[in-house]
Design an enzyme around this catalytic site. Structure first.
Site, PDB file in Angstrom:
ATOM      1  N   MET A  32     -12.372   3.150  -0.637  1.00 46.26           N
ATOM      2  CA  MET A  32     -13.060   3.389   0.634  1.00 46.26           C
ATOM      3  C   MET A  32     -13.969   4.594   0.402  1.00 46.26           C
ATOM      4  O   MET A  32     -13.648   5.724   0.770  1.00 46.26           O
ATOM      5  CB  MET A  32     -12.034   3.625   1.745  1.00 46.26           C
ATOM      6  CG  MET A  32     -11.369   2.320   2.180  1.00 46.26           C
ATOM      7  SD  MET A  32      -9.820   2.574   3.043  1.00 46.26           S
ATOM      8  CE  MET A  32      -8.702   2.669   1.648  1.00 46.26           C
ATOM      9  N   MET A  69     -10.636  -6.594   6.120  1.00 50.94           N
ATOM     10  CA  MET A  69      -9.866  -5.544   6.797  1.00 50.94           C
ATOM     11  C   MET A  69      -9.419  -6.042   8.164  1.00 50.94           C
ATOM     12  O   MET A  69     -10.209  -6.582   8.933  1.00 50.94           O
ATOM     13  CB  MET A  69     -10.714  -4.280   6.995  1.00 50.94           C
ATOM     14  CG  MET A  69     -11.054  -3.487   5.743  1.00 50.94           C
ATOM     15  SD  MET A  69      -9.651  -2.919   4.765  1.00 50.94           S
ATOM     16  CE  MET A  69      -8.739  -1.917   5.927  1.00 50.94           C
ATOM     17  N   ASP A  94      -5.707  -6.690   4.970  1.00 52.47           N
ATOM     18  CA  ASP A  94      -5.190  -5.325   4.850  1.00 52.47           C
ATOM     19  C   ASP A  94      -5.251  -4.627   6.203  1.00 52.47           C
ATOM     20  O   ASP A  94      -6.324  -4.486   6.786  1.00 52.47           O
ATOM     21  CB  ASP A  94      -6.067  -4.581   3.828  1.00 52.47           C
ATOM     22  CG  ASP A  94      -5.629  -3.150   3.565  1.00 52.47           C
ATOM     23  OD1 ASP A  94      -4.569  -2.736   4.070  1.00 52.47           O
ATOM     24  OD2 ASP A  94      -6.363  -2.442   2.839  1.00 52.47           O
ATOM     25  N   ASP A 134      -4.977   3.041  -2.173  1.00 46.38           N
ATOM     26  CA  ASP A 134      -6.064   3.307  -1.236  1.00 46.38           C
ATOM     27  C   ASP A 134      -6.763   4.617  -1.563  1.00 46.38           C
ATOM     28  O   ASP A 134      -6.204   5.696  -1.361  1.00 46.38           O
ATOM     29  CB  ASP A 134      -5.511   3.381   0.191  1.00 46.38           C
ATOM     30  CG  ASP A 134      -5.168   2.009   0.741  1.00 46.38           C
ATOM     31  OD1 ASP A 134      -6.060   1.142   0.747  1.00 46.38           O
ATOM     32  OD2 ASP A 134      -4.005   1.800   1.147  1.00 46.38           O
ATOM     33  N   HIS A 144      -8.286  -0.097  -3.965  1.00 48.69           N
ATOM     34  CA  HIS A 144      -9.183  -0.288  -2.823  1.00 48.69           C
ATOM     35  C   HIS A 144      -9.974   1.000  -2.591  1.00 48.69           C
ATOM     36  O   HIS A 144      -9.417   1.993  -2.126  1.00 48.69           O
ATOM     37  CB  HIS A 144      -8.320  -0.661  -1.596  1.00 48.69           C
ATOM     38  CG  HIS A 144      -9.081  -0.802  -0.319  1.00 48.69           C
ATOM     39  ND1 HIS A 144      -8.447  -0.842   0.907  1.00 48.69           N
ATOM     40  CD2 HIS A 144     -10.408  -0.934  -0.060  1.00 48.69           C
ATOM     41  CE1 HIS A 144      -9.361  -0.983   1.864  1.00 48.69           C
ATOM     42  NE2 HIS A 144     -10.544  -1.036   1.307  1.00 48.69           N
ATOM     43  N   SER A 165       0.861  -1.180   0.000  1.00 48.30           N
ATOM     44  CA  SER A 165       0.000   0.000   0.000  1.00 48.30           C
ATOM     45  C   SER A 165       0.895   1.227   0.000  1.00 48.30           C
ATOM     46  O   SER A 165       1.734   1.392   0.883  1.00 48.30           O
ATOM     47  CB  SER A 165      -0.871   0.012   1.254  1.00 48.30           C
ATOM     48  OG  SER A 165      -1.344   1.335   1.475  1.00 48.30           O
ATOM     49  N   MET A 206      -9.708   7.181  -0.663  1.00 49.30           N
ATOM     50  CA  MET A 206     -10.590   7.549   0.458  1.00 49.30           C
ATOM     51  C   MET A 206     -11.333   8.836   0.123  1.00 49.30           C
ATOM     52  O   MET A 206     -10.738   9.778  -0.400  1.00 49.30           O
ATOM     53  CB  MET A 206      -9.738   7.785   1.712  1.00 49.30           C
ATOM     54  CG  MET A 206      -8.885   6.585   2.075  1.00 49.30           C
ATOM     55  SD  MET A 206      -8.006   6.906   3.586  1.00 49.30           S
ATOM     56  CE  MET A 206      -7.046   5.397   3.723  1.00 49.30           C
ATOM     57  N   HIS A 214      -1.031  -1.657  -4.141  1.00 52.19           N
ATOM     58  CA  HIS A 214      -2.338  -1.406  -3.523  1.00 52.19           C
ATOM     59  C   HIS A 214      -2.565   0.101  -3.419  1.00 52.19           C
ATOM     60  O   HIS A 214      -1.791   0.802  -2.761  1.00 52.19           O
ATOM     61  CB  HIS A 214      -2.342  -2.065  -2.144  1.00 52.19           C
ATOM     62  CG  HIS A 214      -3.643  -2.018  -1.415  1.00 52.19           C
ATOM     63  ND1 HIS A 214      -4.652  -2.936  -1.629  1.00 52.19           N
ATOM     64  CD2 HIS A 214      -4.101  -1.192  -0.451  1.00 52.19           C
ATOM     65  CE1 HIS A 214      -5.673  -2.671  -0.819  1.00 52.19           C
ATOM     66  NE2 HIS A 214      -5.367  -1.614  -0.098  1.00 52.19           N
TER      67      HIS A 214
HETATM   68  C1  DX5 Z   1      -6.229   1.394   5.609  1.00 52.15           C
HETATM   69  C2  DX5 Z   1      -5.764   1.027   4.230  1.00 52.15           C
HETATM   70  C3  DX5 Z   1      -4.570   0.151   4.233  1.00 52.15           C
HETATM   71  C4  DX5 Z   1      -3.389   0.727   4.946  1.00 52.15           C
HETATM   72  C5  DX5 Z   1      -2.362  -0.319   5.181  1.00 52.15           C
HETATM   73  O1  DX5 Z   1      -7.429   2.089   5.546  1.00 52.15           O
HETATM   74  O2  DX5 Z   1      -6.782   0.362   3.527  1.00 52.15           O
HETATM   75  O3  DX5 Z   1      -4.251  -0.279   2.926  1.00 52.15           O
HETATM   76  O4  DX5 Z   1      -2.853   1.798   4.294  1.00 52.15           O
HETATM   77  O5  DX5 Z   1      -1.321   0.256   5.893  1.00 52.15           O
HETATM   78  P1  DX5 Z   1      -0.563  -0.500   7.055  1.00 52.15           P
HETATM   79  O6  DX5 Z   1       0.074  -1.710   6.455  1.00 52.15           O
HETATM   80  O7  DX5 Z   1       0.395   0.515   7.555  1.00 52.15           O
HETATM   81  O8  DX5 Z   1      -1.600  -0.896   8.090  1.00 52.15           O
HETATM   82 ZN    ZN Z   2      -6.270  -0.723   1.621  1.00 52.66          ZN
END
Ligand code: DX5
Ligand code: ZN
Length: 224
Positions: free
Chosen positions: A66, A135, A173, A33, A64, A6, A35, A31
């Protein structure tokens, strides 16, 4: 076990260098992320940024989402260069319709479940997905602690996927690193998302190599 780093905790001022770093670790995919500040209390990036990253990386983009309304931007993410589009079963999207839309665009489709959501929430969609993400932290931020109490859920999903003879991959994750990846692999996860543990590692290549040696519960299950 496969590794999907990520980039949430990477240096966003030097994306080209960071994506190159991810590639050099020997990781299997990246990955990304996304948001929206509504579904989770944080904002990151969206289709325009992914579109700019696409030409500078030949890695598989594991996206991913969110987001509360992921269905509104499926075409945009597909066009931006996502290879897999993953959204939350808790989102406001029409689930089956959105999964079909992703596949119709020629992309892999996946669903994610948050820690408080039971595994059974995704059972009706298992034949429409390429991957399920469990998660292991509350989504929104990198650097949180791994929730080992999510492992029964991983096990339950692995059992159901195998029982139905499906080839759905299982991703975990949040808080994954050298100590927690074996726990998740043993429970039946195939893919580890690794964020802060990879970017803070003394030897990221060694960490990826170590996770690669882990046999997933799936591999053990499928042994005659
Ligand atoms: C959290 C994300 C993850 C996160 C993982 O909301 O979906 O992908 O960034 O980071 P680490 O490995 O630091 O928990
Ligand atoms: Zn993620």
């Amino acid at each position: 076990m496969l590794v999907s780093p990520s980039i949430l905790t990477c240096d966003f001022a030097h994306m080209e260098r960071e994506l190159d770093f991810v590639k050099q670790t020997g990781a299997d995919m990246v990955h990304l992320d996304v948001m929206d500040g509504v579904f989770v209390p944080n904002l990151s990036f969206g289709p325009p940024v992914i579109a700019r990253l696409r030409p500078i990386s030949d890695m598989f983009f594991d996206v991913h989402l969110m987001m509360e309304y992921p269905d509104r931007l499926i075409e945009a993410f597909a066009k931006a260069g996502a290879d897999l589009i993953n959204f939350h079963v808790e989102s406001a999207a029409p689930i089956a319709e959105t999964l079909d839309k992703i596949r119709a665009l020629g992309k892999k489709a996946a669903l994610t479940i948050k820690p408080k959501t039971p595994a059974s929430a995704v059972f009706p969609y298992l034949d429409k997905v390429d991957m399920i993400l469990v998660m292991t932290v509350e989504p929104g931020f990198g650097g949180q602690s791994f929730m080992a109490d999510m492992m029964p859920k991983v096990r339950e999903l692995r059992t159901e996927i195998d029982r139905r003879g499906l080839s759905v991959q299982l991703q975990v994750d949040g808080g994954i690193g050298a100590a927690t990846a074996p726990v998740a692999a043993e429970a039946g996860a195939d893919i580890a998302v690794v964020g802060s543990a990879l970017f803070n590692a003394d030897d990221a290549k060694a960490l990826v190599a170590e996770i690669h040696t882990l046999r997933t519960g799936a591999a053990v299950h499928s042994q005659p």
